[in-house]
Structure formats: C-alpha cells, structure tokens
Design a protein around this motif. Structure first.
Motif: not given
Length: 201
Positions: A88-90, A98-99, A114-115, A182-184
């Motif tokens: 989905r959109s940034s 996450l970023m 990365w983005a 993992t991103h939580i």
C-alpha cells in the motif's frame, strides 16, 4: 477540551506517538498496567500502553517461487523481486513505521536506497489496503504482498467469498532485519488529556 472521550484507542505505535506529540494524552499511574505490559510495549511517560501486537510480513502466492527467495526486509529491494511486490501507499502509517524501523536498523541513507529499491520492484503503483494487496497477489498480480498478519485472519472467515478464496492461495513468510527480528507493531490506548472520567479510564 470539549471532547467527551476518556480513552483513545488506535492502531500503530506511530499514531500513538503522534497523539502524545500533539499533547492529546495524559500520564497515568497504574500498577496493573505496568505489571502486565512490558516497558518495551508502553510509553516511557505512561501516556499510552500497547494492547495487541502484530507483524508486518510478506504474503506470497503458494504457486510462486517467492518462498525460496524471501529472507530479510532488506532483501525486498533486491532486483530479483522486480515486478513482484504489492504494497500500500507510503502515506500509510504501517509502512511509515516499517520505514522507521529500517532507519533504526540501518540508518537514513540506507533506508532511502532501500525504499527506492522496493519501489522499483513493485508490481503496480500502490492502491488499496493490505487485503487488496493480498487479493492482488492471489490473483496473479505480483507474487509478494506486504501486509499485517491480522488481515490474513480477517480474510479467512470473511463474509466476502473473494477474500476467503484469495487467502487459500497464499502463505505468510516472516522476514527479519539483517541485524534483528521481524518487525512488530502494536495497537494501544491512552487516557485522553481532558478525560472527564479519568479514574474509570
């Protein structure tokens, strides 16, 4: 000041942070909350407390070879995923968080690169919510969707048959950061600054 709200409940640490930054919450001293919610899952000034956790994961189509290629969040920028990623959109808070995690792990310069790599790997321009991304992957648009884990559960028992059918065609992969897990993220609550019923809140 005129709001009748006692408690603000919202999704994502980013939104909880924004509420605190905009001075919409007040500190609370609760032995029950501090005993039951670890320090890493509550605001340092006790202005908000996490209620639930979820992961931001890669959801892949089971008939693709994505499962053999997936590894880290950093790896999603690799050209091997060209034309495969749905996200989905940034401007969405989930992706912003996450970023922020990518910046925390690797620094701003790396995160920007990365983005750009992830954008170059997108199957199509961002549109819709996480369920839209999963449905698109299930229907052959790209092979990897970035989504929060709870959306998969919501799709399994959904009244919408297209969601139930889509989720049968995908599996979850839990990426990690190269130097982490993992991103939580969380959903959480805080007592409104002008809560008329603070003790109950």
């Amino acid at each position: 000041k005129n709001s009748p709200a006692d408690v603000l409940i919202t999704v994502d640490a980013g939104r909880l942070y924004q509420a605190k930054s905009q001075d919409l919450l007040q500190s609370v001293n609760s032995e029950y909350l501090t005993k039951n919610i670890p320090a890493s899952l509550r605001d340092s000034d006790n202005k908000w407390f996490a209620l639930t956790k979820r992961s931001r994961v890669a959801v892949y189509r089971t008939d693709s070879d994505a499962a053999n290629k997936l590894s880290t969040y950093e790896d999603l920028a690799d050209p091997k995923f060209k034309g495969q990623i749905m996200i989905r959109s940034s401007n969405n808070i989930y992706n912003q968080s996450l970023m922020a995690a990518m910046i925390a792990h690797n620094g701003e310069e790396y995160a920007l690169k990365w983005a750009k790599g992830v954008v170059s790997n997108m199957a199509k321009a961002p549109k819709g919510n996480d369920r839209y991304q999963v449905k698109a992957v299930a229907n052959g648009i790209g092979s990897i969707a970035i989504a929060n884990t709870y959306y998969i559960g919501k799709m399994v028992n959904n009244k919408d048959a297209s969601q139930r059918e889509s989720v049968k065609k995908v599996k979850i992969f839990f990426p990690t950061f190269k130097n982490g897990g993992t991103h939580i993220n969380v959903s959480g609550a805080g007592v409104a600054k002008y809560a008329p019923n603070k003790s109950n809140a």
